[in-house]
Design a protein around this motif. Structure first.
Motif, PDB file in Angstrom:
ATOM      1  N   VAL A  72       0.855  -1.189   0.000  1.00  0.00           N
ATOM      2  CA  VAL A  72       0.000   0.000   0.000  1.00  0.00           C
ATOM      3  C   VAL A  72       0.891   1.240   0.000  1.00  0.00           C
ATOM      4  N   ILE A  73       0.714   2.090  -1.005  1.00  0.00           N
ATOM      5  CA  ILE A  73       1.468   3.338  -1.114  1.00  0.00           C
ATOM      6  C   ILE A  73       0.545   4.485  -0.705  1.00  0.00           C
ATOM      7  N   SER A  74       0.983   5.274   0.274  1.00  0.00           N
ATOM      8  CA  SER A  74       0.170   6.389   0.780  1.00  0.00           C
ATOM      9  C   SER A  74       0.954   7.688   0.638  1.00  0.00           C
ATOM     10  N   PRO A  75       0.610   8.520  -0.353  1.00  0.00           N
ATOM     11  CA  PRO A  75       1.306   9.796  -0.525  1.00  0.00           C
ATOM     12  C   PRO A  75       0.682  10.902   0.321  1.00  0.00           C
ATOM     13  N   ARG A  76       1.412  11.997   0.447  1.00  0.00           N
ATOM     14  CA  ARG A  76       0.966  13.139   1.248  1.00  0.00           C
ATOM     15  C   ARG A  76       1.581  14.403   0.696  1.00  0.00           C
ATOM     16  N   LEU A  77       0.784  15.476   0.622  1.00  0.00           N
ATOM     17  CA  LEU A  77       1.282  16.761   0.158  1.00  0.00           C
ATOM     18  C   LEU A  77       0.551  17.869   0.898  1.00  0.00           C
ATOM     19  N   THR A  78       1.304  18.806   1.467  1.00  0.00           N
ATOM     20  CA  THR A  78       0.696  19.956   2.143  1.00  0.00           C
ATOM     21  C   THR A  78       1.399  21.232   1.702  1.00  0.00           C
ATOM     22  N   PHE A  79       0.647  22.297   1.735  1.00  0.00           N
ATOM     23  CA  PHE A  79       1.164  23.615   1.362  1.00  0.00           C
ATOM     24  C   PHE A  79       0.601  24.647   2.339  1.00  0.00           C
ATOM     25  N   LYS A  80       1.479  25.497   2.888  1.00  0.00           N
ATOM     26  CA  LYS A  80       1.058  26.539   3.817  1.00  0.00           C
ATOM     27  C   LYS A  80       1.678  27.868   3.408  1.00  0.00           C
ATOM     28  N   TYR A  81       0.871  28.926   3.491  1.00  0.00           N
ATOM     29  CA  TYR A  81       1.386  30.255   3.174  1.00  0.00           C
ATOM     30  C   TYR A  81       0.934  31.237   4.246  1.00  0.00           C
ATOM     31  N   ASP A  82       1.903  32.044   4.747  1.00  0.00           N
ATOM     32  CA  ASP A  82       1.625  33.055   5.769  1.00  0.00           C
ATOM     33  C   ASP A  82       1.535  34.431   5.124  1.00  0.00           C
ATOM     34  N   PHE A  83       0.465  35.151   5.480  1.00  0.00           N
ATOM     35  CA  PHE A  83       0.298  36.525   5.033  1.00  0.00           C
ATOM     36  C   PHE A  83       0.565  37.463   6.207  1.00  0.00           C
ATOM     37  N   ASP A  84       1.841  37.877   6.342  1.00  0.00           N
ATOM     38  CA  ASP A  84       2.222  38.913   7.312  1.00  0.00           C
ATOM     39  C   ASP A  84       1.767  38.607   8.733  1.00  0.00           C
ATOM     40  N   ASN A  85       1.874  37.346   9.159  1.00  0.00           N
ATOM     41  CA  ASN A  85       1.540  36.946  10.526  1.00  0.00           C
ATOM     42  C   ASN A  85       0.118  37.309  10.943  1.00  0.00           C
ATOM     43  N   ILE A  86      -0.777  37.395   9.981  1.00  0.00           N
ATOM     44  CA  ILE A  86      -2.186  37.677  10.274  1.00  0.00           C
ATOM     45  C   ILE A  86      -3.071  36.535   9.788  1.00  0.00           C
ATOM     46  N   LEU A  87      -2.744  36.005   8.608  1.00  0.00           N
ATOM     47  CA  LEU A  87      -3.551  34.953   7.993  1.00  0.00           C
ATOM     48  C   LEU A  87      -2.653  33.834   7.505  1.00  0.00           C
ATOM     49  N   GLN A  88      -3.034  32.615   7.830  1.00  0.00           N
ATOM     50  CA  GLN A  88      -2.364  31.435   7.307  1.00  0.00           C
ATOM     51  C   GLN A  88      -3.356  30.645   6.464  1.00  0.00           C
ATOM     52  N   THR A  89      -2.912  30.232   5.285  1.00  0.00           N
ATOM     53  CA  THR A  89      -3.741  29.357   4.456  1.00  0.00           C
ATOM     54  C   THR A  89      -3.019  28.027   4.297  1.00  0.00           C
ATOM     55  N   ARG A  90      -3.801  26.955   4.284  1.00  0.00           N
ATOM     56  CA  ARG A  90      -3.232  25.620   4.163  1.00  0.00           C
ATOM     57  C   ARG A  90      -4.041  24.817   3.154  1.00  0.00           C
ATOM     58  N   MET A  91      -3.329  24.003   2.401  1.00  0.00           N
ATOM     59  CA  MET A  91      -3.942  23.005   1.528  1.00  0.00           C
ATOM     60  C   MET A  91      -3.283  21.672   1.833  1.00  0.00           C
ATOM     61  N   SER A  92      -4.095  20.627   1.953  1.00  0.00           N
ATOM     62  CA  SER A  92      -3.541  19.329   2.307  1.00  0.00           C
ATOM     63  C   SER A  92      -4.219  18.229   1.508  1.00  0.00           C
ATOM     64  N   PHE A  93      -3.415  17.285   1.046  1.00  0.00           N
ATOM     65  CA  PHE A  93      -3.927  16.079   0.399  1.00  0.00           C
ATOM     66  C   PHE A  93      -3.297  14.878   1.078  1.00  0.00           C
ATOM     67  N   GLY A  94      -4.117  13.894   1.416  1.00  0.00           N
ATOM     68  CA  GLY A  94      -3.598  12.696   2.057  1.00  0.00           C
ATOM     69  C   GLY A  94      -4.476  11.500   1.763  1.00  0.00           C
ATOM     70  N   THR A  95      -3.929  10.337   1.959  1.00  0.00           N
ATOM     71  CA  THR A  95      -4.667   9.097   1.718  1.00  0.00           C
ATOM     72  C   THR A  95      -4.670   8.258   2.987  1.00  0.00           C
ATOM     73  N   GLY A  96      -5.578   7.308   3.025  1.00  0.00           N
ATOM     74  CA  GLY A  96      -5.651   6.386   4.147  1.00  0.00           C
ATOM     75  C   GLY A  96      -6.169   5.041   3.673  1.00  0.00           C
ATOM     76  N   TYR A  97      -6.022   4.023   4.519  1.00  0.00           N
ATOM     77  CA  TYR A  97      -6.557   2.712   4.172  1.00  0.00           C
ATOM     78  C   TYR A  97      -6.889   1.936   5.437  1.00  0.00           C
ATOM     79  N   ARG A  98      -7.826   1.012   5.295  1.00  0.00           N
ATOM     80  CA  ARG A  98      -8.178   0.060   6.341  1.00  0.00           C
ATOM     81  C   ARG A  98      -8.044  -1.340   5.761  1.00  0.00           C
ATOM     82  N   ALA A  99      -7.398  -2.215   6.501  1.00  0.00           N
ATOM     83  CA  ALA A  99      -7.172  -3.582   6.031  1.00  0.00           C
ATOM     84  C   ALA A  99      -8.363  -4.471   6.394  1.00  0.00           C
ATOM     85  N   PRO A 100      -8.540  -5.582   5.677  1.00  0.00           N
ATOM     86  CA  PRO A 100      -9.655  -6.508   5.953  1.00  0.00           C
ATOM     87  C   PRO A 100      -9.358  -7.370   7.175  1.00  0.00           C
ATOM     88  N   GLN A 101      -9.580  -6.832   8.355  1.00  0.00           N
ATOM     89  CA  GLN A 101      -9.273  -7.521   9.595  1.00  0.00           C
ATOM     90  C   GLN A 101     -10.351  -7.223  10.623  1.00  0.00           C
TER      91      GLN A 101
END
Length: 760
Positions: free
Chosen positions: A481-510
């Motif tokens: 199982v390959i699980s990639p992850r990517l996040t991006f954060k940008y600060d606007f003058d210590n007043i506003l932070q924006t974030r974008m995130s992509f991630g995956t998950g899995y559950r096994a048959p147990q």
């Protein structure tokens, strides 16, 4: 069992072979103040080493026998903005370094580890990390992990059984098994521990709880689909002692007692320390509708644990964590009789022993570190899940977990910006044996997961990019199982932070937690089995957020809006398959259609005055199946088009005020909107019920009354669920559906207590 002994022998061998570190006699002393007042409990760290301490009850500190060289000294603490100062350490010299910290009343500077497996502040974290502090557990009168989790955006704790009170936490509406629960960043919650584990973790064990919403399998492996809950246990920083006793009552016939204690001791040279904790809890059963059957079961639990560290020089640290938990719970009727003499009885006795060891080594150039760790836990359970005086409903379960891993982190310059590289590998072994001969049920499950992960985090003045991937080889799956992850954060003058995130998950048959809980329905029991062709379940999550904050002195405030979308494929569902030869219902876990989970989380914090704080969070969401799910085979039972037991609106608030220095007031509350709940009826006319909404509000008043010989006595009292907002249509009698339960987990509860503490 043999693994535990090998680990203990390894740890003792390391201690015996400890080399003597050459001392340099370089020392630092100082104090920490804020607004002219000395502050106790502030952590002082010599960065690039494993050396540190905390200010005592007078706000002073000292670090002795430090290595010679140029370093950075950091002061940090909950509620204050961290500060760093450069220091030059010379042999035989003592220098004084004082700090004056500014308040961080919205706690953006708090250190967390769950964002990227490394220490970072919440402000700098590439993804949103929410934190539950000991103060929140105290304000909400929560004696265990389960009580505090309701007070975080996107989280909701519910009872799943009318008899035994089986709790589970939902993140963004997804049921308990979709979340990965960690202890000190290790996946120690197995299927068995997930049944009642939220109530097994005492508040006295917890330093903080970090919550990350969204897919996290790229960093923490299997089951991190809805999110991750990371329990950070207490670490010794200064000498202190705390003892807390409280009594609570649902009614005059249902009384509960809670006792918690923890103590911390650190050596004079700060090279070793030990924190110990203990808990005892006892609760009488509670009958909501006077039918002779409990809605909250009888419960008695005890716990003891410790965590210690030993520094070997300035660059090596050994850590040991040990805990033992014993719990017995029982629900149903006729509590004075043997389980099989009751009309309904769900009973479980747990004995849990856990051990964790780690070795952390910092490089000589202070740019990286290596961490080697091993954690194990063994659980033994004796149980009875039966109805109508069934003598064959006894069972025995054993569960063994072993997690071994290593991690290397290095700061560097790569490509376009300075960065931090983290790589590692982890082996997760779980052996589960569950036998109920009377039901002809046996589970013999062995899970072996070998995982490797790598990620790099680039940082510039305003931008952070994190990219990572994890590969897991699960013995119950054919492919890696390959699980990639990517996040991006940008600060606007210590007043506003924006974030974008992509991630995956899995559950096994147990097997999962609900497979090891057997509910009584209509005088029968429901047993869960796995379909022969059950395959893995996968998830893909994307989120966008904006974090607006004002940390000014006038009126600090923080407002966060997060939009999330998760797509699940091959969703695990339960469908009735038929009856066992004994006449019990079989629910089979199969792969169902896909599903989407989408919504928005809103949360904010406001400090309108010096001694007043308001925090609130609210979630709007929709959890829909792509095709209808037939949860019952009874004629006329309406299929589910959206995930059951998942409200579309829910939230919380906390309000604290200190009108005078020794008096504290806390108002707290949770809101739960309507949802669809399956109702298995004894007459065979199963149906989906639309629940009402609930508002569960409480308050607590505490007063620091006495200070003598370094001890402080605090008296407190309050009421939980003031308006008694609870379910009004509980099933009754021996043929009730014990899974038909919803709404707040406790009725109106009056409590009083006293706390005695010493130190910072």
């Amino acid at each position: 069992m043999r693994y535990r002994y090998q680990i203990i022998i390894l740890f003792l061998s390391l201690l015996i072979s400890k080399t003597i570190h050459a001392q340099s006699d370089a020392n630092i002393t100082g104090h920490v103040i804020s607004k002219g007042v000395h502050i106790p409990g502030i952590t002082i760290i010599l960065k690039g080493t494993l050396l540190g301490t905390a200010t005592d009850h007078t706000g002073h500190y000292q670090l002795r026998n430090l290595p010679v060289g140029e370093y950075t000294l950091r002061a940090q603490g909950i509620g204050f903005i961290s500060e760093e100062k450069s220091v030059s350490l010379n042999k035989g010299k003592t220098i004084e370094v004082n700090f004056e910290l500014a308040p961080d009343q919205i706690q953006l500077d708090q250190v967390v580890v769950s964002a990227n497996r490394n220490e970072t502040s919440r402000r700098d974290a590439p993804i949103i990390v929410n934190v539950l502090t000991p103060k929140l557990f105290e304000n909400t009168q929560s004696s265990s992990l389960a009580g505090g989790l309701n007070f975080q955006t996107g989280l909701r704790v519910e009872s799943s059984c009318q008899n035994c009170g089986f709790p589970q936490v939902r993140i963004n509406g997804l049921e308990g098994p979709y979340s990965q629960i960690l202890i000190d960043s290790r996946p120690m919650f197995s299927a068995l521990n997930g049944v009642y584990g939220l109530e097994h973790i005492p508040a006295s064990m917890i330093e903080r709880v970090e919550v990350v919403r969204g897919g996290g399998s790229a960093i923490y492996g299997s089951n991190a689909v809805a999110g991750t809950i990371n329990i950070i246990t207490r670490e010794p920083l200064t000498n202190s002692f705390l003892m807390d006793y409280s009594i609570q009552g649902y009614s005059k016939n249902s009384i509960g007692h809670n006792f918690n204690m923890n103590s911390s001791q650190v050596s004079d040279d700060n090279q070793s320390g030990l924190v110990t904790y203990a808990m005892f809890r006892k609760q009488d059963p509670w009958d909501a509708n006077n039918d002779g059957f409990s809605e909250i079961g009888k419960n008695q639990a005890g716990a003891f644990g410790l965590r210690g560290f030993l520094n070997i020089g300035s660059n090596n640290k050994l850590t040991l964590e040990l805990h033992y938990i014993n719990e017995e719970r029982r629900g149903g009727d006729n509590f004075t009789l043997q389980p099989h003499e009751s009309n309904i009885c769900e009973m479980a006795r747990h004995n849990i022993t856990g051990l964790a060891l780690s070795w952390k080594h910092f490089s000589k150039d202070n740019k990286g570190y290596f961490n080697l760790y091993s954690s194990t836990q063994y659980t033994d359970r004796n149980s009875y899940y039966g109805a109508e005086k069934n003598p064959d409903a006894y069972g025995r379960t054993s569960d063994f977990i072993l997690v071994n891993g290593l991690q290397y982190t290095r700061n560097h310059n790569l490509l376009f910006a300075p960065g931090t590289l983290t790589v590692g590998a982890e082996h997760n072994f779980n052996e589960l044996k569950d036998a109920m001969p009377g039901y002809n049920r046996s589970i013999d499950q062995e899970v072996n997961i070998i995982g490797a992960f790598a990620q790099n985090e680039w940082k510039t003045e305003h931008m952070t990019i994190l990219a990572g991937v994890r590969a897991d080889k699960h013995n119950l799956l054919d492919n890696i199982v390959i699980s990639p992850r990517l996040t991006f954060k940008y600060d606007f003058d210590n007043i506003l932070q924006t974030r974008m995130s992509f991630g995956t998950g899995y559950r096994a048959p147990q097997a999962y937690d609900e497979d090891l809980h057997i509910a009584a329905v209509g005088g029968e029991v429901h047993l869960i089995s796995l379909a022969d062709d059950l395959g893995p379940e996968r998830s893909y999550t994307i989120s966008f957020s904006g974090d607006l904050y004002n940390n000014s002195k006038e009126m600090p405030a923080n407002l966060l809006a997060e939009v999330f979308y998760t797509h699940l494929s091959d969703v695990f569902i339960l469908e009735e398959k038929g009856l066992t030869p004994q006449g019990n219902v079989i629910l089979e876990r199969r792969n169902g259609p896909g599903a989407t989970v989408k919504g928005i989380n809103l949360e904010g914090k406001l400090i309108p005055a010096k001694a007043i704080s308001l925090q609130a969070g609210f979630t709007f969401q929709k959890n829909n199946y792509e095709e209808p799910v037939y949860w019952s085979d009874k004629e006329g039972a309406e299929p589910a088009t959206k995930m059951m037991r998942s409200p579309e609106t829910y939230g919380y608030f906390t309000f604290t005020a200190s009108p005078v220095k020794s008096l504290n007031l806390a108002l707290t509350g949770t809101y739960t909107g309507t949802m669809d709940v399956p109702h298995y009826l004894a007459d065979g006319h199963d149906r989906l019920e639309k629940t009402p909404n609930f508002f569960d509000a409480g308050f607590k008043i505490s007063y620091n009354a006495v200070k003598f010989a370094g001890l402080t006595a605090e008296f407190y009292g309050g009421v939980k669920n003031v308006f008694n907002s609870i379910q009004s249509d509980f099933d009754s009698g021996v043929y009730r559906d014990s899974k038909y339960i919803y709404g707040p987990r406790e009725p109106r509860t009056i409590f009083f207590g006293v706390k005695i503490n010493r130190g910072s």
